[in-house]
Motif scaffolding. Structure first.
Motif, PDB file in Angstrom:
ATOM      1  N   PHE A 183       5.533   3.208  -0.078  1.00 59.20           N
ATOM      2  CA  PHE A 183       6.145   4.445  -0.550  1.00 59.20           C
ATOM      3  C   PHE A 183       7.194   3.827  -1.526  1.00 59.20           C
ATOM      4  O   PHE A 183       7.813   2.766  -1.312  1.00 59.20           O
ATOM      5  N   ALA A 184       7.858   4.759  -2.501  1.00 60.16           N
ATOM      6  CA  ALA A 184       8.549   4.129  -3.614  1.00 60.16           C
ATOM      7  C   ALA A 184       9.503   5.272  -3.710  1.00 60.16           C
ATOM      8  O   ALA A 184       9.193   6.716  -3.482  1.00 60.16           O
ATOM      9  N   GLN A 245      -1.136   2.614  -8.284  1.00 61.99           N
ATOM     10  CA  GLN A 245      -0.381   1.636  -7.458  1.00 61.99           C
ATOM     11  C   GLN A 245      -0.528   2.228  -5.813  1.00 61.99           C
ATOM     12  O   GLN A 245      -0.043   1.513  -4.799  1.00 61.99           O
ATOM     13  N   ASP A 246      -1.110   3.352  -5.760  1.00 63.03           N
ATOM     14  CA  ASP A 246      -1.475   4.117  -4.602  1.00 63.03           C
ATOM     15  C   ASP A 246      -0.178   4.342  -3.500  1.00 63.03           C
ATOM     16  O   ASP A 246      -0.079   4.209  -2.634  1.00 63.03           O
ATOM     17  N   MET A 247       1.014   4.480  -4.130  1.00 63.54           N
ATOM     18  CA  MET A 247       2.080   4.565  -3.497  1.00 63.54           C
ATOM     19  C   MET A 247       2.470   6.174  -3.421  1.00 63.54           C
ATOM     20  O   MET A 247       2.308   6.918  -4.234  1.00 63.54           O
ATOM     21  N   HIS A 248       3.384   6.272  -2.067  1.00 67.28           N
ATOM     22  CA  HIS A 248       3.970   7.746  -2.025  1.00 67.28           C
ATOM     23  C   HIS A 248       5.266   7.720  -2.461  1.00 67.28           C
ATOM     24  O   HIS A 248       6.158   7.104  -2.161  1.00 67.28           O
ATOM     25  N   LYS A 301      -4.991   7.717  -3.465  1.00 63.69           N
ATOM     26  CA  LYS A 301      -4.073   7.677  -2.369  1.00 63.69           C
ATOM     27  C   LYS A 301      -2.825   8.138  -2.246  1.00 63.69           C
ATOM     28  O   LYS A 301      -2.031   8.360  -1.416  1.00 63.69           O
ATOM     29  N   GLY A 302      -2.183   7.828  -3.447  1.00 64.45           N
ATOM     30  CA  GLY A 302      -0.883   8.186  -3.722  1.00 64.45           C
ATOM     31  C   GLY A 302      -0.372   9.361  -3.728  1.00 64.45           C
ATOM     32  O   GLY A 302      -1.061  10.488  -3.790  1.00 64.45           O
ATOM     33  N   SER A 303       0.833   9.747  -4.031  1.00 67.27           N
ATOM     34  CA  SER A 303       1.379  11.390  -4.301  1.00 67.27           C
ATOM     35  C   SER A 303       2.630  11.111  -5.017  1.00 67.27           C
ATOM     36  O   SER A 303       3.503  10.150  -4.921  1.00 67.27           O
TER      37      SER A 303
END
Lengths: 465, 581
Positions: A183-184, A245-248, A301-303
């Protein structure tokens, strides 16, 4: 921006300068809405934007006004392209200004890609309805106004209310049950004071979140026009991290009121026809194009979850800024000066607050089976108590019947035990729901109409033993 | 071919546009952004761009398409999801992925799909506009009727049964020695209402499954309704409920300038939910238009008209259609933005003075009609539009202009929503002028409808008056009969009007159940009054187990309701007439 200094072209022949507008003769190759440099005779460079282009004239809005512009020597330097943000994973841990230039003393980002800061609309058919519960550890949010991934949930605050502390607490505590994922945090400071900005930065640093954060800082003393691009840069960074980058990503935008003020300032200088209270008629659309960048996309995958903060001028929720925001966002967390005065932290007004996504985010497998019922019943009981509180201010609590007195006390208890909690206190969703059950046990059992009987037998403390 | 002369937001002016017509569709710039000519001055065309104009440059090309903004009509519409300009979003998703780039194109009807065409007329039959020449079983719920397009008449020279695409001819019509091919697809300009033989009065109940609508403020087939409400009052949920459960042949959901996540949720739920009467998936009787708030502003107007044109097309097949538009305020704002760019003289709050007539030109396309063509048939379009008044202040121009046109108002109340009373439709300020239009419908099924409805509304009205007294003297100081009235009013509000959109049973309530529910409460009132008269205190009435049973009526499935409520009635009479037992 760095990449394009090679392509800069120049236009002259300025015929009019007034307020913040420069009218020049037609400039070939300039793009509508592109960001330009205005070079003054004394060598100083100001930012500007081409807001109206035609074969007769080009109108450029100059950021910071047209002072010291002279018609003969001023030049408009343009690149023939719109503002883009250089991105790569290296943006994590970095701090930028409202034009996307680093201000933390570090080197320029080696770009993997250059992204248009306005983004592109997500195809609604490929959006995935948000449904993953984010546990913030705050009962008034988790229990009654649950936040889910991909949601846009603003905080409506007032000046002097502890919105910064609440957001800092959310950043510290937020987790998704049973998951460890990348996550970021993307943080955009919009026209806030240096102190407020540094409060957030310190907080990120202290919790070790700084290396997973990207900050775009436009403080109160920075150019107003950059306030328009700052949130867009932040969202562009967020989209890159989420979709590439598939991060939340949790995006914090503070304070959106300053953004809207900036929008009004620029609009009135453009002599546009104003709508309510002088704000431009397109403010809804303008805000929507940013907030709508929140979401989840199927197969990705991310959001992107957006939490904007805005201070309601004079605590007025019908003011155009909170009003238009409320029409766009999926609910709102409203802070109450009343609760604040009673010494309740976090002072969340649960009636005015709302999460439109709560139904999707809670229930068996997500939080707990009884969550939905508990949520409905808590509202009903607290509403009843508050109504009686209102009556009792006129007729006195003694004039109420026994049943009514129970509800009155229950409302006070609800504020003290359920809403109020410590700034460092992280309650799990089970803790939150159990507190609610504790409060229900003071009410007549047959009044718990909104709860299924099996849950009453399972969770009401007197049956639990 | 023209060239861009000026760009200012969605306003584009192009020169060298001789020969263009007003409302002609043009393609702007290298990316081919869609625009529409709204004015001509010499060889200069004033264009409103339906896509974002960011980054356009003077001198880029503008190409006229020679046609007015129109929609494609034919098999393939049902179950589709379009943007405001009728581009298929499903097709775009497959072609270019999750982000919508400017200038991308996708046709509305799939070109490669073959549909089974079953002729309804024979060679030698005389046909003219509107006649049904054949049918296509489009979904399990919708039989698509293929009609003779406008301007064509003659005798059928040939007609072919079989599987064809929408572009392949299925029939040939001869007139004065000239033969014309008919395909299953036709076009219609969106701003022009489709013709009908005769306009009829709205009649018959549009069953929505929402108690407060069906029983209290009914909507008639062919009617026009508006749902104004501040943010968070549940406009969208109410409209979604309408689009889900309305017992029409086909529903059209226009998301105009609203949230993407909500749209995703609607789309997702329609793929799961089943129509209560047929048991088929709801998406088999639904068309979606999703022009979310971050999509170009000007296309909001197009989306409304694209929607209503499709509604009329299905109406012409003899169907009852419901169109819901969420929200018309966003369209009005788009009008305001464009009007400002055109430097027109602003009316109230900056909205153009023609806003009222534009809104009417949309709402007035609702109605029940006798359709053009053979066989004779009736069809209807019912319209429900949301309005989002700033600050929940209904005196603003969009709400006020809408109120002049519509005949049913469902006004959403912020204080009800704050108390989580949903649907937050105020029983004090809402109204329906269709009570007479649905009287026959209700009387056939529930002869006491008018009386029960009126007495329940009276109780609620009296409650509102008593409420003011309670605030001064407290609830305990009221006489017993008033306390009872407050109890009954509360039961009507909580046990009848409140309805959960998320409860598997309560979400759709058949009119018969709604009627019995309210009758049960009114029966309870009657018995309780008798008890009061015979000296029983209000406290023991309030704590009667019957009160609890009544509060759980909502959860009883539609099918078993009559039986369960019969048991409740006999129990009620037993306990209440002889409270000693």
């Amino acid at each position: 921006m760095d990449l394009s200094s090679l392509y800069v072209k120049e236009g002259r022949a300025i015929s009019r300068a007034k307020g913040s507008l420069l009218v020049a003769e037609s400039i070939p190759g300039i793009k509508f809405n592109e960001i330009v440099d205005v070079q003054l005779g004394n060598g100083e460079v100001k930012g500007g934007q081409a807001i109206d282009i035609s074969k007769e004239a080009t109108i450029v809005q100059v950021f910071g006004g047209v002072s010291e512009v002279d018609l003969a020597r001023t030049k408009i330097r343009y690149k023939g392209e719109t503002l883009k943000l250089p991105v790569s994973v290296d943006i994590l841990g970095r701090i930028f200004n409202g034009m996307g230039e680093p201000i933390d003393g570090g080197p320029r980002v080696v770009a993997e890609d250059y992204l248009d800061i306005n983004g592109e609309p997500i195809n609604p058919t490929l959006r995935q309805p948000p449904a993953e519960f984010i546990e913030t550890g705050i009962s008034a949010i988790d229990g009654l106004n649950a936040l889910v991934r991909g949601q846009k949930l603003p905080i409506f605050s007032g000046s002097g209310l502890p919105h910064n502390r609440i957001v800092a607490q959310i950043i510290r505590q937020a987790t998704v049950k049973g998951r460890e994922e990348r996550f970021a945090i993307v943080f955009a400071a919009l026209g806030i004071s240096y102190d407020d900005a540094s409060f957030f930065m310190r907080n990120l640093e202290r919790t070790g979140a700084l290396e997973r954060a990207v900050a775009f800082i436009n403080t109160a003393s920075d150019p107003v026009i950059e306030r328009i691009s700052t949130p867009r840069l932040a969202l562009t960074a967020a989209e890159y991290l989420a979709w590439k980058q598939d991060m939340h990503v949790l995006v914090i935008l503070t304070d959106m009121t300053n953004y809207c003020e900036a929008l009004r300032e620029l609009s009135s200088m453009r002599e546009e026809i104003p709508s309510r209270r002088g704000y431009p008629g397109y403010m809804y659309t303008d805000l929507a194009t940013m907030y709508e960048r929140a979401g989840r996309i199927s197969q990705k995958k991310g959001s992107v979850t957006i939490m904007p903060i805005l201070t309601m001028p004079d605590d007025d929720i019908t003011h155009p800024i909170p009003d238009l925001t409320g029409y766009i966002t999926e609910g709102q967390i409203v802070l109450s000066r009343n609760l604040e005065r009673k010494g309740i932290y976090p002072p969340i007004d649960v009636f005015l607050s709302l999460s439109r996504m709560i139904k999707e985010g809670i229930g068996p497998g997500k939080t707990r089976e009884d969550h939905n019922n508990v949520f409905m019943q808590s509202y009903a009981a607290y509403a009843e108590g508050c109504y009686l509180r209102e009556i009792s201010t006129i007729i006195g609590a003694e004039a109420l019947g026994e049943r009514d007195k129970t509800y009155l006390t229950n409302a006070d208890e609800f504020e003290k035990k359920f809403i109020a909690q410590g700034e460092r206190e992280k309650r799990t969703i089970e803790d939150t729901l159990d507190i609610a059950w504790e409060l229900f046990s003071a009410l007549p059992e047959e009044d718990l109409k909104l709860i299924k009987e099996e849950f009453i037998k399972k969770y009401l403390p007197k049956y639990r033993g | 071919m023209g060239k861009i002369w000026r760009v200012s937001g969605p306003l584009v002016i192009a020169d060298d546009m001789k020969g263009s017509q007003v409302y002609e569709v043009v393609e702007i710039g290298e990316e081919g952004l869609v625009g529409e000519i709204v004015g001509l001055e010499g060889d200069r065309a004033i264009i409103q761009a339906h896509e974002d104009t960011l980054g356009l440059e003077i001198g880029e090309v503008v190409i006229g398409t020679g046609r007015i903004l129109s929609v494609e009509l034919g098999p393939g519409l049902v179950g589709s999801i379009y943007d405001g300009l009728q581009k298929s979003l499903l097709a775009l998703g497959e072609d270019i992925g999750p982000f919508i780039k400017r200038g991308v194109k996708a046709s509305a009807l799939p070109r490669d799909k073959k549909w089974q065409f079953i002729p309804e007329v024979r060679i030698g039959d005389a046909v003219s506009q509107g006649d049904i020449i054949g049918i296509v079983p489009e979904t399990n719920l919708i039989e698509h009727k293929i009609m003779v397009p406008a301007g064509i008449k003659g005798t059928i020279k040939e007609i072919r049964k079989g599987d064809y695409t929408v572009e392949e001819p299925v029939a040939w019509v001869e007139h004065d020695g000239e033969v014309k091919e008919l395909t299953m697809m036709q076009r219609w300009p969106v701003r022009k209402p489709r013709p009908y033989k005769q306009r009829l009065d709205p009649s018959g109940l549009l069953t929505t499954g929402m108690r407060i609508l069906d029983y209290m403020f009914p909507l008639a087939l062919g009617g026009k309704a508006s749902i104004p409400g501040g943010f968070g009052t549940g406009k969208t949920v109410a409209l979604q409920q309408l689009a889900r459960w309305a017992q029409t042949h086909l529903n059209i959901y226009v998301g105009c300038g609203e949230r993407g996540n909500e749209m995703a949720d609607v789309l997702y739920s329609f793929r799961q939910l089943k129509d209560p009467n047929t048991g088929r998936l709801l998406q088999e009787k639904e068309i979606f238009l999703a022009n979310t708030s971050n999509m170009p502003v000007v296309a909001r107007e197009a989306s409304i008209f694209v929607g209503i044109t499709m509604a009329e097309y299905f109406r012409d097949m003899g169907y009852d259609i419901l169109l819901v538009a969420d929200s018309t305020s966003r369209w009005a704002e788009a009008m305001r933005e464009m009007s400002g760019r055109l430097e027109e003289m602003p009316g109230e709050e900056g909205f153009p003075s023609y806003m009222g007539s534009r809104l009417s030109s949309f709402y007035e396309r609702a109605g029940m009609v006798e359709c053009v063509g053979n066989p004779e048939r009736k069809g209807s379009v019912t319209v429900a539009g949301a309005v989002s008044p700033p600050g929940a202040d209904f005196s603003e121009p969009v709400t006020q202009n809408t109120l002049r046109i519509i005949d049913a108002l469902y006004s959403l109340d912020v204080s009800l929503a704050n108390k989580r009373h949903f649907p937050a439709i105020s029983w004090l300020t809402s109204y329906s002028l269709y009570v007479d239009a649905v009287k026959d419908w209700w009387n056939e099924r529930d002869p006491g409808w008018e009386n029960t409805r009126a007495s329940a509304l009276r109780v609620l009205q009296q409650e509102a008056e008593l409420e003011e007294i309670v605030r001064l003297v407290g609830p305990e100081a009221l006489p017993e009969s008033d306390k009872l009235l407050l109890l009954i009013a509360r039961m009507i509000r909580e046990d009848f009007l409140q309805q959960s959109a998320y409860h598997e049973v309560d979400t759709y309530c058949v009119p018969a159940k709604a009627g019995l529910m309210l009758k049960t409460i009114m029966k309870f009132y009657e018995l309780a009054q008798e008890m009061l008269n015979s000296g029983v205190g209000i406290e023991s009435i309030r704590s009667s187990p019957v009160v609890y049973r009544i509060s759980r009526m909502k959860d009883i499935p539609n099918e078993n309701f009559e039986q369960s409520v019969g048991e409740l009635w006999s129990e009620m009479e037993q306990i209440m007439v002889n409270p000693k037992h």
